[in-house]
Write a protein that holds these residues in place. Structure first.
Motif, mmCIF file in Angstrom:
data_model
loop_
_atom_site.group_PDB
_atom_site.id
_atom_site.type_symbol
_atom_site.label_atom_id
_atom_site.label_comp_id
_atom_site.label_asym_id
_atom_site.label_seq_id
_atom_site.Cartn_x
_atom_site.Cartn_y
_atom_site.Cartn_z
ATOM 1 N N GLU A 26 0.809 -1.223 0.000
ATOM 2 C CA GLU A 26 0.000 0.000 0.000
ATOM 3 C C GLU A 26 0.839 1.268 0.000
ATOM 4 O OE1 GLU A 26 -3.457 0.771 2.566
ATOM 5 O OE2 GLU A 26 -3.520 -1.416 2.831
ATOM 6 N N ASN A 27 1.863 1.320 0.840
ATOM 7 C CA ASN A 27 2.694 2.521 0.916
ATOM 8 C C ASN A 27 3.376 2.810 -0.415
ATOM 9 O OD1 ASN A 27 2.157 3.288 3.598
ATOM 10 N ND2 ASN A 27 3.559 1.721 4.341
ATOM 11 N N GLN A 28 3.870 1.781 -1.077
ATOM 12 C CA GLN A 28 4.488 1.965 -2.397
ATOM 13 C C GLN A 28 3.467 2.479 -3.404
ATOM 14 O OE1 GLN A 28 5.822 -2.125 -2.582
ATOM 15 N NE2 GLN A 28 7.972 -1.495 -2.502
ATOM 16 N N TYR A 30 0.779 4.360 -2.729
ATOM 17 C CA TYR A 30 0.522 5.780 -2.460
ATOM 18 C C TYR A 30 1.644 6.643 -3.036
ATOM 19 C CZ TYR A 30 -3.255 4.459 0.714
ATOM 20 O OH TYR A 30 -4.407 3.951 1.241
ATOM 21 N N ASP A 65 8.186 10.741 1.450
ATOM 22 C CA ASP A 65 7.114 10.786 2.448
ATOM 23 C C ASP A 65 6.040 11.805 2.082
ATOM 24 O OD1 ASP A 65 8.241 8.776 3.954
ATOM 25 O OD2 ASP A 65 9.163 10.135 5.412
ATOM 26 N N LYS A 68 3.964 10.274 -0.675
ATOM 27 C CA LYS A 68 3.056 9.274 -0.107
ATOM 28 C C LYS A 68 1.826 9.960 0.488
ATOM 29 C CE LYS A 68 3.658 6.921 3.831
ATOM 30 N NZ LYS A 68 4.304 6.024 4.796
ATOM 31 N N GLU A 69 2.027 11.029 1.233
ATOM 32 C CA GLU A 69 0.899 11.775 1.817
ATOM 33 C C GLU A 69 0.030 12.393 0.725
ATOM 34 O OE1 GLU A 69 -0.274 11.723 4.937
ATOM 35 O OE2 GLU A 69 1.315 10.228 5.156
ATOM 36 N N LYS A 72 -2.069 9.666 -0.687
ATOM 37 C CA LYS A 72 -3.162 9.353 0.234
ATOM 38 C C LYS A 72 -4.287 10.380 0.125
ATOM 39 C CE LYS A 72 -0.790 6.776 3.873
ATOM 40 N NZ LYS A 72 -0.438 6.767 5.302
ATOM 41 N N ASP A 161 -4.041 5.151 7.366
ATOM 42 C CA ASP A 161 -3.104 5.515 8.444
ATOM 43 C C ASP A 161 -2.566 6.911 8.241
ATOM 44 O OD1 ASP A 161 -3.500 2.950 9.242
ATOM 45 O OD2 ASP A 161 -1.593 2.215 8.461
#
Length: 161
Positions: A26-28, A30, A65, A68-69, A72, A161
């Motif tokens: 998931e993080n990748q 985003y 980072d 990623k935000e 999201k 998250d």
């Protein structure tokens, strides 16, 4: 080119794109959504490819980072509308929703491919971001039974998250 062969080509391209994306976490995804969105802002031509050739450049795109935000935030903005499209049947959407529900019998890659194609054709989403969005939905909510998928997704909307 006939409408049927155009749809087949779209499904093939969507399937190829999501197969690769479903291997990421998931993080990748985003981060990838953030990178692709930044690349589209810089060069709109990037938006037309299901697998655009974009490269992360910290100087132009910012920190991972932050991307990623950003990814999201984009996902959160779209999530309710996507849920309504895929899980809230209307008479005009019935045929597309039937294709989507039938894909559950084949597996997560097919569900993501059909979702990608529908996001492009029915939601007007750029092919560059549609497979990333579809992969995120599958990663977060996939259940091999369509009804359970929609129930679970509806309960968890915007719990990122």
């Amino acid at each position: 080119m006939s409408e049927m062969s155009e749809q087949s080509e779209l499904n093939i391209e969507a399937r190829l794109a999501v197969e690769k994306l479903l291997k990421a976490d998931e993080n990748q995804l985003y981060v990838e959504l953030g990178i692709r969105s930044q690349a589209i802002a810089k060069d709109f031509a990037v938006s037309s490819a299901f697998e655009p050739e974009v490269v992360y450049e910290e100087a132009e795109m910012g920190f991972i980072d932050d991307l990623k935000e950003f990814g999201k935030r984009i996902y959160r903005r779209l999530e309710q509308e996507m849920y309504n499209l895929f899980c809230k049947s209307t008479a005009e959407d019935e045929e597309d929703l039937k294709k989507f529900a039938n894909a559950f019998n084949i597996g997560e890659t097919e569900v993501a491919a059909v979702m990608t194609a529908l996001l492009v054709t029915q939601f007007g989403m750029a092919p560059a971001v549609a497979p990333v969005i579809a992969a995120l939905v599958i990663k977060r909510f996939f259940d091999p039974v369509y009804e359970e998928f929609c129930i679970f997704w509806g309960e968890k909307i915007s719990e990122i998250d």
